[in-house]
Design an enzyme around this catalytic site. Structure first.
Site, mmCIF file in Angstrom:
data_model
loop_
_atom_site.group_PDB
_atom_site.id
_atom_site.type_symbol
_atom_site.label_atom_id
_atom_site.label_comp_id
_atom_site.label_asym_id
_atom_site.label_seq_id
_atom_site.Cartn_x
_atom_site.Cartn_y
_atom_site.Cartn_z
ATOM 1 N N GLU A 1 -9.447 7.571 3.629
ATOM 2 C CA GLU A 1 -9.350 7.841 5.076
ATOM 3 C C GLU A 1 -9.831 9.261 5.393
ATOM 4 O O GLU A 1 -9.406 10.238 4.760
ATOM 5 C CB GLU A 1 -7.896 7.658 5.555
ATOM 6 N N LYS B 1 0.854 -1.193 0.000
ATOM 7 C CA LYS B 1 0.000 0.000 0.000
ATOM 8 C C LYS B 1 0.889 1.241 0.000
ATOM 9 O O LYS B 1 1.881 1.267 0.741
ATOM 10 C CB LYS B 1 -0.937 0.001 1.212
HETATM 11 O O1 KIV Z 1 -1.238 2.265 8.802
HETATM 12 C C1 KIV Z 1 -2.444 1.950 8.871
HETATM 13 O O2 KIV Z 1 -2.902 1.297 9.812
HETATM 14 C C2 KIV Z 1 -3.321 2.396 7.791
HETATM 15 C C3 KIV Z 1 -4.787 2.176 7.939
HETATM 16 C C4 KIV Z 1 -5.340 3.053 8.995
HETATM 17 C C5 KIV Z 1 -5.518 2.345 6.667
HETATM 18 O O3 KIV Z 1 -2.859 2.915 6.823
#
Ligand code: KIV
Length: 286
Positions: free
Chosen positions: A188, A119
């Site tokens: 988010e 991600k």
């Molecule tokens: O780092 C994380 O936990 C996240 C989530 C809140 C989406 O990016």
């Protein structure tokens, strides 16, 4: 279809959107936690989030988290479950210089930690990177709206997309992430109405956190859900259990038992061979 026991794969996530089935996603940072969460048989995706830095490592933000710290925890989560789809956050600084180095770093999550996807935070400005990673067979989950790695630039953790201009930018960001080839995108801290519009418009699934109920799926930081977060939590962070309190009570009882001589009991003790033989013959041991 993600049937219990069968590993969840990237196409399953897309199919869930097509069928109108919600996607459940949680963060995880350790093998035991992954085992418990995936063992529930109800969580599709586990994210080794860089929130690791704040909820597990005691940093004030996600910025100091290193790639080695992320890899260490991602490997542990992978050892804890083979079933959930494992996504690993690329930490701040690991994809911010040239594309070749970002690609090398992303490859480490797949090769060394067994992650199925990475991600990255950011929309339009990540177009080229997401396209390059996707081309290199590394599935990417985007993340737009409040992107915690931009905390310094944003001036704090604030809801994004509230003005017309920022809502339009967010739409462009979400579209760019999809156009670049991401398989899903986290929204988010975004107004519900805007998240719903993005969800309707995109073909890829949206995963909301503080983005209302109309997203294709939801994610929470597991510490928030379990009541293991200290200090103030955002209003979307519903607490499903108070595990912090359960742990404190258990530890208090343990300490009281140790101090009162009630732990360990005789049954919880090993005995010498002679004593065990006497015990079996019904002779009491002094
Ligand atoms: O780092 C994380 O936990 C996240 C989530 C809140 C989406 O990016």
């Amino acid at each position: 279809m993600s049937t219990p026991g069968r590993p969840v794969r990237i196409p399953d996530i897309q199919e869930k959107k097509t069928r109108g089935e919600k996607i459940t996603m949680l963060t995880a940072y350790d093998a035991w936690m992954a085992r418990v969460l995936a063992g529930s048989g109800t969580v599709d995706v586990l994210l080794v989030g860089d929130s690791l830095g704040m909820v597990e490592l005691g940093y004030d933000s996600t910025l100091p988290v290193t790639i080695d710290e992320m890899l260490h925890h991602a490997r542990a989560v992978r050892r804890g479950t083979k079933r959930a789809l494992l996504v690993a956050d690329m930490p701040f600084g690991s994809y911010h210089s040239d594309t070749a180095e970002s690609l090398r770093n992303a490859v480490r999550f797949v090769k060394e930690a067994g992650a199925e996807a990475v991600k990255v935070e950011g929309g339009e400005r990540r177009l080229e990177l997401i396209a390059r990673l996707t081309e290199a067979e590394i599935p990417v989950m985007g993340h737009v709206g409040l992107t915690p790695q931009s905390v310094n630039a944003l001036g704090g953790y604030r809801v994004q997309g509230k003005t017309v201009d920022s809502a339009e930018q967010l739409l462009r960001d979400a579209r760019a992430v999809e156009a670049a080839g991401a398989f899903a995108v986290v929204l988010e801290a975004v107004p519900r109405e805007l998240a719903a519009q993005i969800t309707r418009e995109l073909r890829i699934p949206t995963i909301g956190i503080g983005a209302g109920p109309d997203c294709d799926g939801q994610i929470l930081v597991v510490h928030d859900l379990l009541g293991l977060t200290f200090g103030q939590t955002p209003k979307f962070a519903r607490k499903y259990a108070n595990v912090g309190k359960i742990i404190s009570n258990a530890v208090r009882e343990y300490s009281a038992d140790v101090r009162g001589g009630n732990f360990p009991s005789d049954n919880e003790s090993y005995h010498s061979g002679a004593a065990e033989r006497k015990d079996k013959l019904g002779i009491s041991i002094c």
